[in-house]
Design an enzyme around this catalytic site. Structure first.
Site, PDB file in Angstrom:
ATOM      1  N   ASP A   1       0.835  -1.209   0.000  1.00 43.11           N
ATOM      2  CA  ASP A   1       0.000   0.000   0.000  1.00 43.11           C
ATOM      3  C   ASP A   1       0.870   1.259   0.000  1.00 43.11           C
ATOM      4  O   ASP A   1       1.997   1.237   0.495  1.00 43.11           O
ATOM      5  CB  ASP A   1      -0.910  -0.024   1.236  1.00 43.11           C
TER       6      ASP A   1
ATOM      7  N   ASN B   1     -10.896  -2.479  -5.322  1.00 41.01           N
ATOM      8  CA  ASN B   1     -10.152  -1.544  -6.177  1.00 41.01           C
ATOM      9  C   ASN B   1     -10.839  -1.299  -7.534  1.00 41.01           C
ATOM     10  O   ASN B   1     -10.506  -0.348  -8.240  1.00 41.01           O
ATOM     11  CB  ASN B   1      -8.705  -2.024  -6.402  1.00 41.01           C
TER      12      ASN B   1
HETATM   13  C1  IPE Z   1      -5.262  -2.753  -0.206  1.00 36.50           C
HETATM   14  O1  IPE Z   1      -4.985  -1.399  -0.333  1.00 36.50           O
HETATM   15  C2  IPE Z   1      -5.286  -3.409  -1.538  1.00 36.50           C
HETATM   16  C3  IPE Z   1      -4.003  -3.549  -2.187  1.00 36.50           C
HETATM   17  C4  IPE Z   1      -2.851  -3.212  -1.696  1.00 36.50           C
HETATM   18  C5  IPE Z   1      -4.041  -4.127  -3.514  1.00 36.50           C
HETATM   19  P1  IPE Z   1      -6.136  -0.310  -0.481  1.00 36.50           P
HETATM   20  O2  IPE Z   1      -5.466   1.000  -0.606  1.00 36.50           O
HETATM   21  O3  IPE Z   1      -7.064  -0.680  -1.565  1.00 36.50           O
HETATM   22  O4  IPE Z   1      -6.913  -0.457   0.906  1.00 36.50           O
HETATM   23  P2  IPE Z   1      -7.694   0.601   1.763  1.00 36.50           P
HETATM   24  O5  IPE Z   1      -8.652   1.289   0.820  1.00 36.50           O
HETATM   25  O6  IPE Z   1      -6.694   1.555   2.321  1.00 36.50           O
HETATM   26  O7  IPE Z   1      -8.353  -0.193   2.827  1.00 36.50           O
HETATM   27  C1  IPE Z   2      -1.509   0.324  -3.372  1.00 34.27           C
HETATM   28  O1  IPE Z   2      -1.324   1.682  -3.374  1.00 34.27           O
HETATM   29  C2  IPE Z   2      -1.722  -0.242  -4.754  1.00 34.27           C
HETATM   30  C3  IPE Z   2      -3.101  -0.658  -5.025  1.00 34.27           C
HETATM   31  C4  IPE Z   2      -4.076  -0.677  -4.170  1.00 34.27           C
HETATM   32  C5  IPE Z   2      -3.386  -1.105  -6.378  1.00 34.27           C
HETATM   33  P1  IPE Z   2      -2.544   2.695  -3.340  1.00 34.27           P
HETATM   34  O2  IPE Z   2      -2.911   3.021  -4.749  1.00 34.27           O
HETATM   35  O3  IPE Z   2      -3.649   2.182  -2.502  1.00 34.27           O
HETATM   36  O4  IPE Z   2      -1.856   3.946  -2.653  1.00 34.27           O
HETATM   37  P2  IPE Z   2      -2.479   4.926  -1.580  1.00 34.27           P
HETATM   38  O5  IPE Z   2      -3.051   4.097  -0.487  1.00 34.27           O
HETATM   39  O6  IPE Z   2      -3.527   5.719  -2.294  1.00 34.27           O
HETATM   40  O7  IPE Z   2      -1.339   5.760  -1.134  1.00 34.27           O
HETATM   41 MG    MG Z   3      -4.100   2.385  -0.544  1.00 31.00          MG
END
Ligand code: IPE
Ligand code: IPE
Ligand code: MG
Length: 247
Positions: A27, A75
C-alpha cells in the site's frame, strides 16, 4: 542471480528460521506519488520496481511462497484510467519478468477473480502461469481482483453444492474442506503479513489464512520499501515468540 555483499541486517538472519510464506499488502503508491506532485500512476510504476526487488530477495533467501496483494475486489471502484494503467502495468511486468522467473525456477500463480480481468491481462497471465507451472523453487502468488470475503463465499458455495448432491454430509465438513476450496488450496498459511504505509487494517486480504500470521505494519510507502527493511522485519520475526494459543 548475483547477490551483492550481505548487509548487517541480512547477516543477523538465522537461515534455519525463515518464514515459509510471506504475504504483503503493498500500500502507499498513491501517497508516494502525491508527495512528489506526480500522477498516482507514477507511484504504481515505482511500486512495480519494489515488487521486483522483493521477489528477488525472497528467492535468494529460499522463502517458498510470496503472496502480493496487487488489486482488491474493492479496487474496481477506482477510476477507469487508474484501473487501465494498473492492468497495463501488470501485463508489462509479466512480460519483463518472464525470463527471470524461468531462470530462477519461480512459479507464477494468480489468486482472485481472474475472470474479471481484461482479456489481454488474462491471456498474459495464463501464458506465464502455463510456462512456469513446473517451477518449484518458489511460488509467486499475485492476488488480483482478490477479496477474502469473495473467496469465502466461493468456498461456501462449493461445499453447499457437495452437500446438495449428497457427496458430503454437513457433520462431515472439516477445515480441510474449507482449505481445499480457497484460492490458496494446500499452500501453507502466511507466517508473516506485512502492510506498508501505516494503515492498521487488513482490507479484505487472506481472511482465513492469516489467523496466526505475525503482523508487521511499517509507515514506509510501498515504492520506498527496500530489501534492507525486509531483512529487519525478518529479523524481528525470528525474535518473536509464536505461541499459537499455547501457554
Ligand atoms: C489494499 O490497499 C489493496 C491492495 C494493496 C491491492 P487499499 O489501498 O485498496 O486499501 P484501503 O482502501 O486503504 O483499505
Ligand atoms: C496500493 O497503493 C496499490 C493498489 C491498491 C493497487 P494505493 O494506490 O492504494 O496507494 P495509496 O493508499 O492511495 O497511497
Ligand atoms: Mg491504498
Amino acid at each position: 542471480m548475483n547477490s551483492s555483499e550481505p548487509s548487517a541486517n541480512e547477516r543477523l538472519l538465522d537461515p534455519s528460521k525463515l518464514p515459509r510464506h510471506v504475504a504483503i499488502i503493498m500500500d502507499g503508491n498513491g501517497r508516494w506519488a502525491k508527495k512528489r506532485l506526480l500522477n498516482r500512476i507514477r507511484g504504481h510504476e515505482k511500486g512495480a520496481e519494489a515488487v521486483r526487488t522483493i521477489v528477488r530477495t525472497c528467492r535468494e533467501l529460499g522463502i517458498s511462497i510470496l503472496t502480493l496483494y496487487a488489486f482488491s475486489t474493492e479496487n474496481w471502484q477506482r477510476s477507469k484510467a487508474e484501473i487501465t494503467a494498473l492492468m497495463t502495468l501488470l501485463e508489462r511486468f509479466l512480460e519483463s519478468e518472464r525470463q527471470e522467473l524461468m531462470e530462477n525456477n519461480i512459479r507464477l500463480n494468480a489468486i482472485g477473480q481472474i475472470e474479471r480481468l481484461p482479456n489481454s491481462t488474462r491471456r498474459a497471465l495464463k501464458e506465464i502461469m502455463d510456462l512456469t507451472k513446473d517451477n518449484e523453487s518458489m511460488t509467486l502468488n499475485l492476488a488480483l481482483s482478490y477479496g477474502g470475503r469473495d473467496e469465502i463465499l466461493k468456498m461456501v458455495r462449493s461445499i453447499a453444492d457437495k452437500i446438495k448432491s449428497g457427496e458430503l454430509e454437513p457433520e462431515a465438513i472439516t477445515s480441510e474442506h474449507i482449505v481445499e476450496n480457497l484460492y490458496t488450496g494446500q499452500m501453507a498459511d502466511p507466517d508473516i503479513l506485512i502492510r506498508t504505509s501505516g494503515e492498521m487494517r487488513v482490507s479484505n486480504f487472506l481472511l482465513w489464512q492469516i489467523a496466526y500470521s505475525e503482523i508487521f505494519v511499517t509507515p514506509t510507502l510501498w515504492p520506498d520499501f527496500t530489501k534492507d527493511e525486509f531483512f529487519k522485519i525478518l529479523f524481528e520475526f525470528q525474535n518473536r515468540e509464536r505461541r499459537f494459543g499455547r501457554a
